[in-house]
Write an enzyme that holds these catalytic residues in place. Structure first.
Site: not given
Ligand code: GRF
Length: 205
Positions: A12-13, A58, A84-86, A100, A102, A129, A137-138, A166
């Protein structure tokens, strides 16, 4: 001028980035069953897979992923639900051009299961964020955040849905700023030339 988007799931993002008209050159997944790949292909965006299962380490996976990304010579690589952890080598290769999203107000709640953890902690404000990716990570310099109220009766799913709306607002905004050359990082702190708002607060719906 282009962006490569990395995905693992529903996308969705990724769709929000496409809907915003951003120049997405390609979408790459780490698993062939990610719904996002089909959505991207339907929208005429080149979608490919680098299966993490095909690589023993990895480092080998990240090297193959970087080779696939670099075919497009993107200005920016955007992680959009990429699970995946990079490796440090991968992060260093894209230093300053890897972002990214998060689903928490970092530095609170890095890692998984953020909405349930936020509710368990009793926080009254939660959100998401967009940040530059660093080795940890994050973590990494925060570009923009969106905050929502935590309401009595919230469940992880209700809260996740409110935060996700959001996410779709702030991720395209952050990517647009990057491509417009508006982001300045100084001592780990990001500002936006022209003082665009780096905080969105929404208490609608
Ligand atoms: C989102 O909540 C994003 O913040 C997180 O993973 C989810 C991915 O959702 N990192 P989508 O695949 O973008 O719908």
């Amino acid at each position: 001028m282009s962006v490569v988007v990395l995905i693992s799931g529903r996308g969705s993002n990724m769709q929000a980035l496409l809907d915003a008209g951003l120049p997405v050159a390609a979408v790459i997944g780490n698993t062939a069953d990610a719904a996002a790949l089909e959505i991207a292909a339907r929208r005429g965006i080149g979608a490919s897979v680098v299966e993490h299962k095909d690589y023993g380490t990895r480092e080998e996976f990240d090297a193959a992923l970087a080779a696939e990304i670099d075919r497009h010579s993107p200005r920016l690589v955007a992680l959009a639900g990429f699970m995946r952890i990079l490796t440090p080598g991968f992060v260093a290769h894209y230093a300053g051009r890897l972002v990214n999203i998060h689903p928490s107000l970092l530095p609170a709640f890095p890692g998984l299961d953020t909405h349930r953890r936020a509710l368990a902690a009793g926080v009254k404000v939660h959100g998401c964020s967009v940040h530059f990716v660093s080795e940890q990570l994050d973590h990494g310099p925060i570009i923009v955040q969106a905050a929502v109220s935590v309401r009595p009766g919230d469940t992880p799913d209700l809260l996740a849905a409110r935060v996700l709306r959001q996410e779709h607002v702030v991720y395209p905004r952050a990517v647009g700023w990057f491509l417009d050359g508006k982001l300045v990082v100084r001592n780990g702190v990001v500002s936006v030339k022209g003082n665009d708002a780096q905080l969105v607060y929404s208490d609608r719906d």
